[in-house]
Structure formats: C-alpha cells, structure tokens
Design an enzyme around this catalytic site. Structure first.
Site, short mmCIF file in Angstrom:
data_model
loop_
_atom_site.label_atom_id
_atom_site.label_comp_id
_atom_site.label_asym_id
_atom_site.label_seq_id
_atom_site.Cartn_x
_atom_site.Cartn_y
_atom_site.Cartn_z
N HIS A 191 -42.04 -2.60 -3.08
CA HIS A 191 -40.74 -2.38 -3.49
C HIS A 191 -40.05 -3.82 -3.19
CE1 HIS A 191 -36.91 -0.55 -2.35
NE2 HIS A 191 -37.29 0.62 -2.09
N ASP A 222 -46.67 -2.10 4.92
CA ASP A 222 -44.61 -1.45 4.86
C ASP A 222 -45.51 -0.21 4.53
OD1 ASP A 222 -42.94 0.15 3.32
OD2 ASP A 222 -42.60 -1.00 1.34
N GLN A 225 -44.02 4.89 3.31
CA GLN A 225 -44.53 5.78 1.82
C GLN A 225 -45.58 6.00 3.22
OE1 GLN A 225 -43.29 7.36 -0.27
NE2 GLN A 225 -41.20 6.01 -0.64
N LYS A 234 -37.68 8.75 5.19
CA LYS A 234 -38.76 8.81 4.94
C LYS A 234 -39.90 9.98 5.34
CE LYS A 234 -37.41 5.96 1.51
NZ LYS A 234 -38.61 4.81 1.04
N CYS A 239 -36.94 0.10 -7.51
CA CYS A 239 -36.78 -0.83 -6.59
C CYS A 239 -37.78 -1.70 -6.19
CB CYS A 239 -36.19 -0.56 -5.08
SG CYS A 239 -35.02 0.34 -4.45
C1 LIG Z 1 -38.20 3.22 0.82
C2 LIG Z 1 -38.76 1.93 0.92
C3 LIG Z 1 -38.90 0.38 1.53
C4 LIG Z 1 -37.01 0.75 1.76
O1 LIG Z 1 -36.86 1.37 2.81
P1 LIG Z 1 -35.58 1.47 3.69
O2 LIG Z 1 -35.21 3.26 4.67
O3 LIG Z 1 -34.63 1.71 2.71
O4 LIG Z 1 -35.29 0.25 4.38
C5 LIG Z 1 -39.42 -0.02 1.58
N1 LIG Z 1 -41.20 0.26 1.26
C6 LIG Z 1 -40.92 1.65 0.77
C7 LIG Z 1 -42.37 1.81 0.02
C8 LIG Z 1 -39.63 2.20 0.32
O5 LIG Z 1 -40.39 3.34 -0.25
#
Ligand SMILES: *Cc1c(COP(=O)(O)O)cnc(C)c1O
Length: 403
Positions: free
Chosen positions: A120, A197, A200, A223, A361
């Site tokens: 992302h 990260d 998800q 999320k 993104c």
């Molecule tokens: C949504 C998402 C982000 C960004 O999260 P924010 O809440 O917009 O800061 C980063 N990485 C992944 C894999 C995402 O799905």
C-alpha cells in the site's frame, strides 16, 4: 458453524442505495461499525468526556482508565510483551511515518531499505522519503504474477547494509497473506529491523507479534470495526527506546525548560498532544465485539465466503483474476475482459453494490500486472452469502450492459 450471523449488529447495512438494498463489499477500504461502537462513542461524550492523563478529577480519571484499558486490551490481543509497547497513532499511515521519521537520525548513506512490490502506498512513500533524506538506498522484493512475494530473491537483496525490511502481512489489493516469520528471520539474520503493515491482517486473523518476532507492527482501528483516525504502532521496547520522538508537544515530556526538555518514557514519548480519546474508547468496544465473536470464527466465515464467491466468479467467462496466491484472505481482485474497472464500478453502484475499483493505493502492483486497476470485493464478518449472490447477479447484468 459455516457462517456467522452478525449483520444485524450494523445499522448502516440496513438501507437502500439507488433504490436497491445496500450490498457493502468494500470492507478493505474501511469496515462498518457495530451499533455497540456507535453507542459507546455517544455514551463517552454524554457521561465521561474529559482529557486523559491530566486531571485529578473524577471524569479525567474515568476517561484515562477507559483509554488505558484499551491499550491493555490491544497488548493482549496481539500478544505484545509490555503495555508500553503499544503506541496510539492516527492509523497505519501515521505509524509508518513515525518509524520512518525516527530512522532519519539512524540511517547513513550506503544503508539499505528493503520494501516489497506488494505495498500500500502508506508503506512505501514514507520509506522513499526516508531514503531521500538519509541517502539510504531503496530496494524491492519483487512480486510474482500470481501476487506472491518472490522470496528466492531475499538472499541477494539482503546484506549487512540492510537496515530496514518493510512489508505487509496481508495485501489490501490482492489479499495475499505474506510469510511474515520467514521474511523476518531472513531480515534478522543480517541484523535488519522488520516493520510489518498489519492493517489488513488484524481484522482477519490471529496476530501474535512475539511469535512473529517482528520489530514493529502497525494497524488501523477503522479496518477492524472501530472508528477512523486512530491506530496502533507496536514496537519492541528496545527499538522504541532507540528512535527519537516523532512530534513534540504536551504529554510527551518529562521536564521542560525554555531551552531544552527531556522526554517522557514509553508510550507517552510518542503520543504528543491530546489523543483521539473517543476513537480509542470506541476501538476498545470494537475489540470486545470482535473478541466475543472470535477472530478464528471470523476467519472461517470469511474463508468460506471467499471460496463460495471464487467458485461463482470462475463460472463467468469474462472474469480475469488478479492475485491467485495460495495463502489469501477476504479479498478478490479481478477485471472484466475488454472493459475498464471504473465503468463496472459505476454500474454496480447503480444496483446498490459497493465495490472498489482502481489501483487500491498500490500502483506498483498494477504496474507489475500491466493493468490500470482492478475491481475488488472485500469481505468482513457481516458479509453474508446473499450479498455474494446479489453481487454475482449484478455483475452478470453489468457484463451484458458493457458489451
Ligand atoms: C488501509 C491500509 C493502510 C492505510 O491505513 P490508514 O488507516 O489509511 O492509515 C495501509 N496498509 C494497508 C495494507 C491498508 O489496507
């Protein structure tokens, strides 16, 4: 139990869009909130609103207790060793920026940062910025055409100059579940710091940061059925001690004079200013809701639905799948032969179906696949089989209309 029955907990899903019952298949962009979370936020402002960590009065203590209880809940949830290893941020993006900014004072020219092609933008741009400011070199773990990371390249990518390896646990664009432990142990073998990260992964699977042995792990409340504007950064104490504060202000100091100040200990060193108290408290309620159902039950529910949707989509000749990794979760990305994803998205919306179209993104993935974007459906605990049936029906109509 094959499927969960929790859709009734989500008031927003009980409405019509364009005259049709809403079918929400965009949970990877943000999940909807159960009524208990919405009620808790109203309740907080009705009875407990006050600033945290400041007053000695009853309301402030009440707000502080609720706020810190959520930190403890998250600490248990991801099995962090210490509560002070959980930093509240604005979300995953903010968490990546906090760490990338902190490394500006650590990296030197000649150092290397390794990021995956499956990221992302929020787990890519901050590292690009760090590379620019520090003179470090950015390198990439390539992605295969089925949407998996090509780990055979790790041997040649990693060396003693590698200082950071950053990648996602689950790809938001393709749903690939990455082998975190494998990449982490390879990175650690050259002494690199690992940033994951987990935006998800947290909504879809059990995450144990000690077992994964990652150095940093980031996530967003919105999320995982909580409010927007709040997230977490987990970091091993030693790393959090090592990197300097991201922002200066109230809350993050120990001692202040006009010239110089000393910083507060963890976690407050990284929490300058009044935090998103309502968001944190709402997140706590979302976490309780999630734990009452059980993350394993949510995973089973979503896996069953994912397979159900895949079988139905495979029967439609115009569908081209993007991302067919062996290990995947809650996301299907696809295209329709001869049409642009955007056109399909507009038609589906007219039929009450919310999907995401575009690059999600994650433009480098689209470049790698040589496509402008995909149509993505993403699932959550509240998605039901009937949502998939209605989506498939609408998709077939869409194909007829576009041809
Ligand atoms: C949504 C998402 C982000 C960004 O999260 P924010 O809440 O917009 O800061 C980063 N990485 C992944 C894999 C995402 O799905």
């Amino acid at each position: 139990m094959k499927y969960l029955k929790v859709k009734k907990d989500f008031p927003i899903l009980n409405q019509k869009i364009n005259g049709k019952p809403l079918i929400y298949l965009d949970s990877a962009a943000t999940t909807q909130k159960p009524k208990v979370v919405i009620d808790e936020i109203v309740n907080y402002y009705s009875f407990s609103n006050s600033n945290v960590h400041r007053g000695v009065h009853a309301l402030s203590e009440r707000a502080t207790d609720s706020f810190e209880e959520v930190r403890l809940g998250l600490c248990h949830h991801i099995n962090a060793k210490h509560q002070h290893e959980i930093i509240f941020t604005k979300g995953t993006t903010d968490s990546v920026n906090l760490v990338a900014h902190g490394f500006r004072s650590i990296l030197k020219p000649g150092d290397e940062i390794v990021v995956s092609e499956l990221e992302h933008h929020s787990n890519l741009i901050p590292w690009q910025m760090l590379a620019q400011t520090s003179g470090a070199k950015l390198k990439f773990i390539p992605m295969t055409t089925n949407g998996e990371l090509d780990l055979s390249t790790l041997g040649s990518l990693l060396n003693l100059n590698t200082k950071i390896v950053a990648f996602n646990h689950i790809s938001n664009a393709l749903g690939t579940i990455n082998p975190v432990k494998k990449i982490t142990s390879a990175a650690h073998s050259v002494g690199a710091c690992v940033f994951v990260d987990g935006a998800q992964a947290l909504p879809h699977m059990r995450v144990d940061v000690q077992n994964l042995d990652v150095d940093f792990y980031a996530g967003s409340a919105h999320k995982m059925y909580g409010p927007t504007g709040v997230g977490l950064l987990y970091g091993k104490s030693a790393w959090l001690e090592k990197i300097p504060p991201y922002q200066g202000g109230g809350e993050m100091i120990a001692e202040v004079s006009m010239e110089k100040s000393s910083y507060a200990g963890l976690p407050h060193k990284f929490e300058a200013g009044t935090p998103n108290i309502e968001g944190v408290i709402g997140w706590g309620t979302a976490l309780n809701w999630l734990n009452d159902i059980g993350i394993e039950n949510i995973k089973t529910h979503e896996d069953n639905l994912l397979n159900y949707a895949l079988e139905l989509l495979k029967e439609i000749p115009d569908v081209v799948f993007y991302g067919t990794a062996k290990e995947r979760a809650a996301v299907i990305s696809f295209g329709l032969k001869g049409t642009h994803p955007y056109d399909a998205g507009v038609l589906l919306d007219q039929m009450g179906i919310a999907v995401r179209t575009g690059h999600h993104c994650a433009q480098p993935i689209m470049t790698c696949l040589q496509i402008p974007g995909t149509i993505r459906i993403s699932l959550a605990a509240y998605t039901i089989q009937d949502d998939i049936d209605k989506f498939i029906e609408a998709l077939k109509k869409t194909i007829l209309l576009l041809n």
